[in-house]
Design a protein around this motif. Structure first.
Motif, PDB file in Angstrom:
ATOM      1  N   PHE A 103       0.721  -1.397  -0.032  1.00 26.70           N
ATOM      2  CA  PHE A 103      -0.025  -0.011   0.063  1.00 26.70           C
ATOM      3  C   PHE A 103       0.668   1.273  -0.118  1.00 26.70           C
ATOM      4  CE2 PHE A 103      -3.576  -2.962   0.988  1.00 26.70           C
ATOM      5  CZ  PHE A 103      -4.262  -2.396   0.459  1.00 26.70           C
ATOM      6  N   ARG A 104       2.085   1.352   0.714  1.00 26.01           N
ATOM      7  CA  ARG A 104       2.890   2.497   0.606  1.00 26.01           C
ATOM      8  C   ARG A 104       3.370   2.571  -0.709  1.00 26.01           C
ATOM      9  NH1 ARG A 104       4.652   0.630   5.324  1.00 26.01           N
ATOM     10  NH2 ARG A 104       6.299  -0.530   4.585  1.00 26.01           N
ATOM     11  N   ARG A 105       3.596   1.548  -1.590  1.00 21.54           N
ATOM     12  CA  ARG A 105       4.237   1.704  -2.854  1.00 21.54           C
ATOM     13  C   ARG A 105       3.180   2.229  -3.679  1.00 21.54           C
ATOM     14  NH1 ARG A 105       7.000  -4.203  -3.120  1.00 21.54           N
ATOM     15  NH2 ARG A 105       9.324  -3.528  -1.964  1.00 21.54           N
ATOM     16  N   ALA A 106       1.952   1.850  -3.445  1.00 21.95           N
ATOM     17  CA  ALA A 106       0.627   2.052  -4.335  1.00 21.95           C
ATOM     18  C   ALA A 106       0.379   3.573  -4.033  1.00 21.95           C
ATOM     19  CB  ALA A 106      -0.499   1.193  -3.943  1.00 21.95           C
ATOM     20  N   LEU A 107       0.777   4.230  -2.606  1.00 24.24           N
ATOM     21  CA  LEU A 107       0.560   5.589  -2.654  1.00 24.24           C
ATOM     22  C   LEU A 107       1.550   6.292  -3.500  1.00 24.24           C
ATOM     23  CD1 LEU A 107      -1.026   5.446   1.294  1.00 24.24           C
ATOM     24  CD2 LEU A 107      -2.138   6.226  -1.001  1.00 24.24           C
ATOM     25  N   PHE A 157      -4.247   6.697  -8.155  1.00 19.00           N
ATOM     26  CA  PHE A 157      -4.115   6.174  -6.680  1.00 19.00           C
ATOM     27  C   PHE A 157      -4.936   5.148  -6.442  1.00 19.00           C
ATOM     28  CE2 PHE A 157      -2.376  10.504  -6.476  1.00 19.00           C
ATOM     29  CZ  PHE A 157      -1.353  10.244  -5.920  1.00 19.00           C
ATOM     30  N   SER A 158      -6.405   5.315  -6.855  1.00 16.97           N
ATOM     31  CA  SER A 158      -7.317   4.285  -6.817  1.00 16.97           C
ATOM     32  C   SER A 158      -6.766   2.994  -7.651  1.00 16.97           C
ATOM     33  CB  SER A 158      -8.624   4.665  -7.095  1.00 16.97           C
ATOM     34  OG  SER A 158      -8.535   4.907  -8.646  1.00 16.97           O
ATOM     35  N   ARG A 159      -6.348   3.081  -8.512  1.00 14.77           N
ATOM     36  CA  ARG A 159      -5.882   1.924  -9.334  1.00 14.77           C
ATOM     37  C   ARG A 159      -4.742   1.311  -8.639  1.00 14.77           C
ATOM     38  NH1 ARG A 159      -7.611   1.421 -15.323  1.00 14.77           N
ATOM     39  NH2 ARG A 159      -9.841   2.038 -15.029  1.00 14.77           N
ATOM     40  N   THR A 160      -3.503   1.972  -8.443  1.00 20.49           N
ATOM     41  CA  THR A 160      -2.559   1.330  -7.765  1.00 20.49           C
ATOM     42  C   THR A 160      -2.833   0.529  -6.312  1.00 20.49           C
ATOM     43  OG1 THR A 160      -1.522   3.560  -6.924  1.00 20.49           O
ATOM     44  CG2 THR A 160      -0.786   2.690  -8.921  1.00 20.49           C
ATOM     45  N   LEU A 161      -3.829   1.521  -5.517  1.00 18.56           N
ATOM     46  CA  LEU A 161      -4.283   0.854  -4.256  1.00 18.56           C
ATOM     47  C   LEU A 161      -5.167  -0.539  -4.551  1.00 18.56           C
ATOM     48  CD1 LEU A 161      -5.201   4.111  -2.472  1.00 18.56           C
ATOM     49  CD2 LEU A 161      -3.474   2.508  -1.715  1.00 18.56           C
ATOM     50  N   TRP A 162      -5.927  -0.472  -5.472  1.00 20.32           N
ATOM     51  CA  TRP A 162      -6.793  -1.608  -5.829  1.00 20.32           C
ATOM     52  C   TRP A 162      -5.635  -2.774  -6.035  1.00 20.32           C
ATOM     53  CZ3 TRP A 162     -10.659  -4.597  -4.848  1.00 20.32           C
ATOM     54  CH2 TRP A 162     -10.859  -5.441  -5.430  1.00 20.32           C
ATOM     55  N   LEU A 163      -4.521  -2.574  -6.981  1.00 18.52           N
ATOM     56  CA  LEU A 163      -3.610  -3.543  -7.294  1.00 18.52           C
ATOM     57  C   LEU A 163      -2.905  -4.008  -5.889  1.00 18.52           C
ATOM     58  CD1 LEU A 163      -2.606  -4.661  -9.994  1.00 18.52           C
ATOM     59  CD2 LEU A 163      -1.211  -2.996 -10.070  1.00 18.52           C
ATOM     60  N   ALA A 164      -2.710  -3.076  -5.093  1.00 15.59           N
ATOM     61  CA  ALA A 164      -1.995  -3.561  -3.891  1.00 15.59           C
ATOM     62  C   ALA A 164      -3.170  -4.338  -3.058  1.00 15.59           C
ATOM     63  CB  ALA A 164      -1.714  -2.183  -2.895  1.00 15.59           C
ATOM     64  N   TRP A 165      -4.336  -4.057  -2.944  1.00 12.02           N
ATOM     65  CA  TRP A 165      -5.168  -4.888  -2.311  1.00 12.02           C
ATOM     66  C   TRP A 165      -5.370  -6.364  -2.986  1.00 12.02           C
ATOM     67  CZ3 TRP A 165      -8.994  -3.829   1.518  1.00 12.02           C
ATOM     68  CH2 TRP A 165     -10.000  -4.863   1.734  1.00 12.02           C
TER      69      TRP A 165
END
Ligand SMILES: [Zn+2]
Length: 137
Positions: A16-20, A112-120
């Motif tokens: 999640f840190r990387r995604a942010l 950010f929503s896309r990278t956070l979703w990918l992290a999830w």
């Protein structure tokens, strides 16, 4: 050419840190955004397919992240402003701010929503050796 070895597994917090930071949640590499509104097909470093299946349905989770977080902030910030300025909040300014935030936050928060979703997704469905996209999976 054989696929590059998968990077070591990381914690959900690291993902999640990387995604942010708009980096690949799996390896932390930059360069995964093709444009503000589109991710590259694969991570340029680890080769992770950034659209990990379910074809067009994959990004519904990112849409939910974007809507929930963006609109929560768009409502929350004006509410905090009203509470802090009580008993005489500047109603006209609060209304303008709320309207501007409702329009701008989903646009600003989109990648950010896309990278956070990918992290999830990676947290619950870790990548496996050979996880390089639908064509090769
Ligand atoms: Zn990567």
């Amino acid at each position: 050419m054989p696929p590059a070895p998968a990077p070591p597994r990381s914690s959900a917090g690291t993902k999640f840190r990387r995604a942010l930071l708009l980096r690949c949640p799996r390896c932390g590499s930059s360069g995964i955004l093709a444009t503000w509104f589109r991710l590259a097909d694969h991570c340029p470093n680890c080769g992770l397919a950034l659209e990990r299946g379910e074809a067009s349905d994959f990004w519904i989770g990112a849409y939910v992240f974007n809507l929930a977080i963006g609109e929560l902030l768009a409502i929350g910030v004006p509410i905090v402003w009203v509470i802090l300025a009580w008993p005489n909040p500047p109603w006209n300014s609060v209304e303008v701010l709320a309207a501007v935030l409702c329009v701008l936050l989903p646009i600003v928060f989109f990648p950010f929503s896309r990278t956070l979703w990918l992290a999830w997704d990676l947290s619950f469905r870790p990548s496996e050796p050979g996880d390089r996209g639908l064509a090769n999976s």
